[in-house]
Design an enzyme around this catalytic site. Structure first.
Site, PDB file in Angstrom:
ATOM      1  N   HIS A  98       0.834  -1.213  -0.079  1.00 54.29           N
ATOM      2  CA  HIS A  98      -0.026  -0.053  -0.014  1.00 54.29           C
ATOM      3  C   HIS A  98       1.123   1.168   0.011  1.00 54.29           C
ATOM      4  O   HIS A  98       2.132   1.067   0.583  1.00 54.29           O
ATOM      5  CB  HIS A  98      -0.936   0.047   1.190  1.00 54.29           C
ATOM      6  CG  HIS A  98      -2.164  -0.661   1.173  1.00 54.29           C
ATOM      7  ND1 HIS A  98      -3.059  -0.645   0.036  1.00 54.29           N
ATOM      8  CD2 HIS A  98      -2.300  -1.989   1.786  1.00 54.29           C
ATOM      9  CE1 HIS A  98      -3.734  -1.560   0.311  1.00 54.29           C
ATOM     10  NE2 HIS A  98      -3.490  -2.239   1.389  1.00 54.29           N
TER      11      HIS A  98
ATOM     12  N   CYS B   3      -0.084   2.881  -4.614  1.00 57.48           N
ATOM     13  CA  CYS B   3      -0.628   4.044  -4.917  1.00 57.48           C
ATOM     14  C   CYS B   3       0.160   5.174  -4.446  1.00 57.48           C
ATOM     15  O   CYS B   3       0.967   5.311  -3.590  1.00 57.48           O
ATOM     16  CB  CYS B   3      -2.005   4.262  -4.069  1.00 57.48           C
ATOM     17  SG  CYS B   3      -3.398   3.083  -4.875  1.00 57.48           S
TER      18      CYS B   3
END
Length: 389
Positions: free
Chosen positions: A212, A262
């Site tokens: 992440h 991301c």
């Protein structure tokens, strides 16, 4: 004028099988053409590619147009280009091998159909030398399962990405070490251990991070990644473990970073570029992102655009799966970025330099999905980089 009229009128769908059967394009090349976007984009790219397929390609193309009921287009092109039909000769599919005497021999297999009689040779002084075998170390940090306190979801499909890249970099002559589900401090220790190793007999170093991600305040390289405990590590901190000051044995050698995470929470729906662009299905529950919210630290924060002079670490390239601030998409079958990167490396690593391949990755990923994504890179390499194949 002929190209514009052809793009506007050409029906590309009936051409794929004949183009493969007649030896103008391989199946893989055609699949890439078909993924170029709208029908107009496909037609435009087809014409551009035809210009590099050799002198036999155009007469064959005219013949295929007539066979698929597009004879008027064939006649128009034949007249405007003053290219009368000529007898077809067998296509020479042998690779071209270049050897530079007196320097390190850099062998490059050119694409089979299409140098149009001219070859561009890169001066050896402008190419990183990869003489060692293995070329160097490759560390893959793959975070899939996150602690409940982190409020971060399980990254379904990340193991697929990890396995693909492990196979790919082993095939490209790297010693690969994969570590799974590490807390932030454990990730830091792995990175520091790699940076502190003796790389003097090696020619390159690669770091892959699958996790992440989030926005972070930064000076050099944007973004951050999370450990499984939810704590974040800035990308620029990771990169700087390997710069010339902190890792002397890698000075002057390429250091490559591939980040599948991301860059933020923004979801890009793109913009319309053609009235006949295909409408992809809206991403369903299987489509996931690697985004986490950005929380700016208290106090004053340096703004990158306000700094008069920034350090520029040499021989470093950081490839991001998405534009800073935006979501990076992932499915059960893996992420868009890694799937495309692996495919491009498989097909082009023997003949193209890294930057050119990353352009291919960006182009292919940008054509996917209703939500859009565009990979990019921060490049501080001083020379062209070719993988050892």
């Amino acid at each position: 004028r002929g190209r514009a009229r052809l793009v506007a009128a050409l029906r590309v769908e009936p051409l794929w099988d004949p183009l493969e059967q007649r030896g103008i394009f391989t199946r893989t090349m055609l699949e890439e053409l078909q993924s170029a976007g709208s029908r107009g984009d496909q037609a435009r790219q087809l014409i551009i590619d035809l210009e590099t397929r050799g002198k036999q390609a155009f007469p064959v193309f005219l013949s295929i147009l007539r066979d698929t009921g597009q004879g008027e287009l064939a006649d128009m092109l034949g007249q405007e280009c003053e290219c009368p039909p000529e007898p077809l000769q067998p296509l020479d599919l042998r690779p071209v091998e270049l050897e530079l005497r007196g320097e390190k021999q850099h062998k490059s297999y050119q694409q089979a159909l299409g140098m149009r009689g001219s070859l561009t040779v890169t001066c050896p002084c402008q190419v990183y030398e990869l003489k060692a075998d293995p070329c160097g170390h490759c560390l893959i940090l793959n975070n899939v399962n996150f602690s409940r306190d982190s409020h971060l979801s399980t990254r379904v499909g990340s193991d697929v990405d990890s396995e693909k890249l492990e196979r790919r970099f082993k095939a490209l002559h790297f010693n690969v070490l994969t570590r799974r589900d590490l807390k932030a401090q454990e990730m830091v220790l792995e990175l520091q251990n790699l940076a502190q190793r003796d790389h003097s007999t090696l020619d390159c170093c690669i770091v892959v991070i699958l996790s992440h991600g989030c926005q972070t305040s930064h000076i050099q390289f944007p973004g951050g990644v999370h450990g499984t405990d939810g704590k974040r590590i800035p990308i620029e901190k990771i990169v700087n473990y390997f710069n010339g000051s902190n890792c002397p044995s890698l000075r002057g050698k390429p250091k490559l970073f591939f980040i599948q995470a991301c860059g933020g929470e923004q979801k890009d729906r793109g913009f319309i570029v053609d009235c006949d662009s295909p409408e992809d299905e809206t991403p369903g529950a299987s489509l996931e992102s690697d985004a986490t919210p950005f929380r700016a630290p208290s106090g004053s924060v340096d703004e990158p655009d306000a700094i008069a002079c920034l350090p520029t670490p040499s021989d470093i390239l950081v490839s991001y799966s998405t534009f800073p601030g935006f979501v990076s998409w992932r499915e059960a079958s893996g992420s868009w970025y890694v799937e495309t990167l692996d495919s491009v490396l498989e097909r082009y690593a023997h003949s193209e330099d890294l930057l050119n391949m990353l352009l291919r990755v960006a182009n292919a990923v940008s054509a996917k999905g209703s939500y859009k994504q565009i990979p990019g890179c921060f490049n501080f390499l001083r020379k062209k980089f070719f993988f050892m194949c």
